[in-house]
Design a protein around this motif. Structure first.
Motif, PDB file in Angstrom:
ATOM      1  N   ILE A 114       0.870  -1.167   0.000  1.00  0.00           N
ATOM      2  CA  ILE A 114       0.000   0.000   0.000  1.00  0.00           C
ATOM      3  C   ILE A 114       0.911   1.222   0.000  1.00  0.00           C
ATOM      4  CG2 ILE A 114      -1.853   1.274   1.142  1.00  0.00           C
ATOM      5  CD1 ILE A 114      -2.637  -1.308   2.558  1.00  0.00           C
ATOM      6  N   PRO A 115       0.864   2.038  -1.052  1.00  0.00           N
ATOM      7  CA  PRO A 115       1.707   3.236  -1.102  1.00  0.00           C
ATOM      8  C   PRO A 115       1.370   4.210   0.032  1.00  0.00           C
ATOM      9  CG  PRO A 115       0.743   2.761  -3.250  1.00  0.00           C
ATOM     10  CD  PRO A 115       0.065   1.860  -2.258  1.00  0.00           C
ATOM     11  N   PRO A 116       2.270   5.132   0.328  1.00  0.00           N
ATOM     12  CA  PRO A 116       2.010   6.124   1.372  1.00  0.00           C
ATOM     13  C   PRO A 116       0.719   6.890   1.096  1.00  0.00           C
ATOM     14  CG  PRO A 116       4.280   6.276   0.598  1.00  0.00           C
ATOM     15  CD  PRO A 116       3.574   5.317  -0.308  1.00  0.00           C
ATOM     16  N   HIS A 117      -0.053   7.094   2.156  1.00  0.00           N
ATOM     17  CA  HIS A 117      -1.291   7.887   2.132  1.00  0.00           C
ATOM     18  C   HIS A 117      -2.331   7.313   1.171  1.00  0.00           C
ATOM     19  CE1 HIS A 117       0.911  10.632   4.630  1.00  0.00           C
ATOM     20  NE2 HIS A 117       1.890  10.608   3.748  1.00  0.00           N
ATOM     21  N   LYS A 118      -2.321   5.993   1.011  1.00  0.00           N
ATOM     22  CA  LYS A 118      -3.319   5.294   0.192  1.00  0.00           C
ATOM     23  C   LYS A 118      -3.986   4.232   1.058  1.00  0.00           C
ATOM     24  CE  LYS A 118      -2.275   7.372  -3.672  1.00  0.00           C
ATOM     25  NZ  LYS A 118      -3.125   8.327  -4.281  1.00  0.00           N
ATOM     26  N   SER A 119      -4.987   3.562   0.495  1.00  0.00           N
ATOM     27  CA  SER A 119      -5.707   2.541   1.248  1.00  0.00           C
ATOM     28  C   SER A 119      -6.124   1.392   0.339  1.00  0.00           C
ATOM     29  CB  SER A 119      -6.941   3.155   1.906  1.00  0.00           C
ATOM     30  OG  SER A 119      -7.827   3.629   0.910  1.00  0.00           O
ATOM     31  N   VAL A 120      -6.528   0.301   0.975  1.00  0.00           N
ATOM     32  CA  VAL A 120      -7.031  -0.876   0.264  1.00  0.00           C
ATOM     33  C   VAL A 120      -8.350  -1.279   0.920  1.00  0.00           C
ATOM     34  CG1 VAL A 120      -6.626  -3.322  -0.224  1.00  0.00           C
ATOM     35  CG2 VAL A 120      -4.740  -1.713  -0.345  1.00  0.00           C
ATOM     36  N   PRO A 121      -9.431  -1.372   0.118  1.00  0.00           N
ATOM     37  CA  PRO A 121     -10.708  -1.810   0.685  1.00  0.00           C
ATOM     38  C   PRO A 121     -10.880  -3.328   0.586  1.00  0.00           C
ATOM     39  CG  PRO A 121     -11.044  -1.036  -1.542  1.00  0.00           C
ATOM     40  CD  PRO A 121      -9.575  -0.884  -1.247  1.00  0.00           C
ATOM     41  N   PHE A 122     -11.608  -3.887   1.528  1.00  0.00           N
ATOM     42  CA  PHE A 122     -11.985  -5.294   1.520  1.00  0.00           C
ATOM     43  C   PHE A 122     -13.485  -5.364   1.741  1.00  0.00           C
ATOM     44  CE2 PHE A 122      -7.688  -5.089   3.239  1.00  0.00           C
ATOM     45  CZ  PHE A 122      -7.020  -6.078   2.532  1.00  0.00           C
ATOM     46  N   ASP A 123     -14.203  -6.109   0.932  1.00  0.00           N
ATOM     47  CA  ASP A 123     -15.626  -6.363   1.169  1.00  0.00           C
ATOM     48  C   ASP A 123     -15.719  -7.643   1.978  1.00  0.00           C
ATOM     49  OD1 ASP A 123     -16.683  -4.142  -0.181  1.00  0.00           O
ATOM     50  OD2 ASP A 123     -16.419  -5.145  -2.106  1.00  0.00           O
ATOM     51  N   ILE A 124     -16.149  -7.519   3.228  1.00  0.00           N
ATOM     52  CA  ILE A 124     -16.163  -8.645   4.148  1.00  0.00           C
ATOM     53  C   ILE A 124     -17.590  -9.184   4.295  1.00  0.00           C
ATOM     54  CG2 ILE A 124     -15.628  -9.409   6.493  1.00  0.00           C
ATOM     55  CD1 ILE A 124     -13.131  -8.465   5.148  1.00  0.00           C
ATOM     56  N   PRO A 125     -17.785 -10.473   3.999  1.00  0.00           N
ATOM     57  CA  PRO A 125     -19.095 -11.096   4.236  1.00  0.00           C
ATOM     58  C   PRO A 125     -19.163 -11.652   5.658  1.00  0.00           C
ATOM     59  CG  PRO A 125     -17.705 -12.580   2.992  1.00  0.00           C
ATOM     60  CD  PRO A 125     -16.888 -11.346   3.245  1.00  0.00           C
ATOM     61  N   PHE A 126     -20.259 -11.376   6.349  1.00  0.00           N
ATOM     62  CA  PHE A 126     -20.447 -11.833   7.722  1.00  0.00           C
ATOM     63  C   PHE A 126     -21.663 -12.738   7.824  1.00  0.00           C
ATOM     64  CE2 PHE A 126     -18.503  -7.600   8.442  1.00  0.00           C
ATOM     65  CZ  PHE A 126     -17.421  -7.979   9.197  1.00  0.00           C
ATOM     66  N   LEU A 127     -21.594 -13.682   8.727  1.00  0.00           N
ATOM     67  CA  LEU A 127     -22.745 -14.461   9.153  1.00  0.00           C
ATOM     68  C   LEU A 127     -22.957 -14.068  10.611  1.00  0.00           C
ATOM     69  CD1 LEU A 127     -24.744 -16.579   8.170  1.00  0.00           C
ATOM     70  CD2 LEU A 127     -23.197 -18.338   9.050  1.00  0.00           C
ATOM     71  N   ILE A 128     -24.072 -13.365  10.881  1.00  0.00           N
ATOM     72  CA  ILE A 128     -24.284 -12.752  12.193  1.00  0.00           C
ATOM     73  C   ILE A 128     -25.537 -13.344  12.843  1.00  0.00           C
ATOM     74  CG2 ILE A 128     -24.699 -10.582  13.417  1.00  0.00           C
ATOM     75  CD1 ILE A 128     -23.310  -9.132  11.099  1.00  0.00           C
ATOM     76  N   ALA A 129     -25.418 -13.724  14.104  1.00  0.00           N
ATOM     77  CA  ALA A 129     -26.579 -14.205  14.850  1.00  0.00           C
ATOM     78  C   ALA A 129     -27.572 -13.053  14.999  1.00  0.00           C
ATOM     79  CB  ALA A 129     -26.148 -14.730  16.215  1.00  0.00           C
ATOM     80  N   ARG A 130     -28.837 -13.325  14.716  1.00  0.00           N
ATOM     81  CA  ARG A 130     -29.877 -12.269  14.750  1.00  0.00           C
ATOM     82  C   ARG A 130     -30.013 -11.628  16.121  1.00  0.00           C
ATOM     83  NH1 ARG A 130     -32.694 -11.430  10.259  1.00  0.00           N
ATOM     84  NH2 ARG A 130     -32.661 -13.046   8.664  1.00  0.00           N
ATOM     85  N   ASN A 131     -29.740 -12.374  17.179  1.00  0.00           N
ATOM     86  CA  ASN A 131     -29.884 -11.800  18.524  1.00  0.00           C
ATOM     87  C   ASN A 131     -28.794 -10.779  18.847  1.00  0.00           C
ATOM     88  OD1 ASN A 131     -27.727 -13.540  18.837  1.00  0.00           O
ATOM     89  ND2 ASN A 131     -28.551 -14.546  20.661  1.00  0.00           N
ATOM     90  N   LEU A 132     -27.876 -10.532  17.925  1.00  0.00           N
ATOM     91  CA  LEU A 132     -26.807  -9.553  18.150  1.00  0.00           C
ATOM     92  C   LEU A 132     -27.166  -8.163  17.610  1.00  0.00           C
ATOM     93  CD1 LEU A 132     -23.657 -11.716  17.411  1.00  0.00           C
ATOM     94  CD2 LEU A 132     -24.599 -11.057  19.620  1.00  0.00           C
ATOM     95  N   ALA A 133     -28.363  -8.011  17.046  1.00  0.00           N
ATOM     96  CA  ALA A 133     -28.784  -6.698  16.553  1.00  0.00           C
ATOM     97  C   ALA A 133     -28.706  -5.685  17.693  1.00  0.00           C
ATOM     98  CB  ALA A 133     -30.203  -6.768  15.996  1.00  0.00           C
ATOM     99  N   GLY A 134     -28.085  -4.549  17.421  1.00  0.00           N
ATOM    100  CA  GLY A 134     -27.895  -3.518  18.427  1.00  0.00           C
ATOM    101  C   GLY A 134     -26.575  -3.641  19.184  1.00  0.00           C
ATOM    102  N   LYS A 135     -25.888  -4.761  19.035  1.00  0.00           N
ATOM    103  CA  LYS A 135     -24.582  -4.962  19.688  1.00  0.00           C
ATOM    104  C   LYS A 135     -23.477  -4.312  18.864  1.00  0.00           C
ATOM    105  CE  LYS A 135     -26.195  -7.917  22.773  1.00  0.00           C
ATOM    106  NZ  LYS A 135     -26.452  -7.583  24.111  1.00  0.00           N
ATOM    107  N   LYS A 136     -22.304  -4.216  19.463  1.00  0.00           N
ATOM    108  CA  LYS A 136     -21.147  -3.595  18.817  1.00  0.00           C
ATOM    109  C   LYS A 136     -20.323  -4.621  18.049  1.00  0.00           C
ATOM    110  CE  LYS A 136     -22.050   0.402  20.654  1.00  0.00           C
ATOM    111  NZ  LYS A 136     -22.487   1.526  19.875  1.00  0.00           N
ATOM    112  N   LEU A 137     -19.763  -4.172  16.938  1.00  0.00           N
ATOM    113  CA  LEU A 137     -18.914  -5.018  16.099  1.00  0.00           C
ATOM    114  C   LEU A 137     -17.609  -4.298  15.821  1.00  0.00           C
ATOM    115  CD1 LEU A 137     -18.284  -7.330  14.038  1.00  0.00           C
ATOM    116  CD2 LEU A 137     -19.558  -5.998  12.345  1.00  0.00           C
ATOM    117  N   ARG A 138     -16.524  -5.032  15.997  1.00  0.00           N
ATOM    118  CA  ARG A 138     -15.196  -4.580  15.581  1.00  0.00           C
ATOM    119  C   ARG A 138     -14.566  -5.688  14.764  1.00  0.00           C
ATOM    120  NH1 ARG A 138     -11.535  -2.758  20.309  1.00  0.00           N
ATOM    121  NH2 ARG A 138     -10.381  -1.755  18.644  1.00  0.00           N
TER     122      ARG A 138
END
Length: 180
Positions: A114-138
């Motif tokens: 990654i050159p200086p002052h540039k970025s790389v995006p990633f499209d991340i697919p998640f499988l999330i338990a429905r009972n986690l709605a409203g919870k925090k994700l990192r």
């Protein structure tokens, strides 16, 4: 006689492996790295229904979001990741949120830049338990920098066996709320 020779060989191998486990085989990322290499999780989690893999839709939902790795430093960032299963370098802060991987035919460790002052995006697919709605994700990313003294193939093989030993290479994204 053969049993004794085999026993001696096993003891030697065991001692070699045990003593090697105490040694670091990779370089931790520095405070400087943590200051300039930033992982950002997009606040827009997009629900995907039609293209999702088979799973229990009553308990889980399939979602997609963008995670971006920024190089805010003045030097080119070099890091190791896989050519196809690059998702293996990401984790989440919750065991009930899984990154949905995929199969691939040609997969090997590669050094990315990654050159200086540039970025790389990633499209991340998640499988999330429905009972986690409203919870925090990192999202965390194992930023493994290449070392000319070692093979990148060996580094990634060791990484796959024991990610916990690479916790000093982990950078975390901002926190977002899982939508309801």
């Amino acid at each position: 006689m053969k049993k004794n020779a085999l026993f001696v060989i096993l003891i030697i191998i065991s001692r070699t492996v045990c003593s090697a486990q105490g040694n670091k085989i990779h370089s931790a990322i520095s405070n400087h790295d943590r200051k300039y290499y930033i992982l950002t999780l997009d606040k827009g989690i997009v629900f995907v229904a039609k293209t999702s893999p088979p799973f229990d839709r009553k308990k889980y939902f399939y979602a997609l979001t963008k995670v971006t790795l920024f190089n805010n430093g003045n030097d080119t960032l070099k890091y190791i990741n896989m050519t196809c299963s690059w998702d293996e370098a990401f984790i989440t802060n919750n065991r009930n949120i899984n990154i949905a991987g995929w199969g691939c035919d040609s997969n090997f460790p590669t050094v990315y830049k990654i050159p200086p002052h540039k970025s790389v995006p990633f499209d991340i697919p998640f499988l999330i338990a429905r009972n986690l709605a409203g919870k925090k994700l990192r999202v965390g990313f194992y930023l493994i920098k290449p070392d000319k003294r070692r093979s990148i193939i060996n580094d990634f093989e060791i990484f796959w066996r024991s990610r916990k030993s690479f916790s000093d290479c982990l950078i975390w994204s901002n926190e977002v709320t899982i939508p309801k």
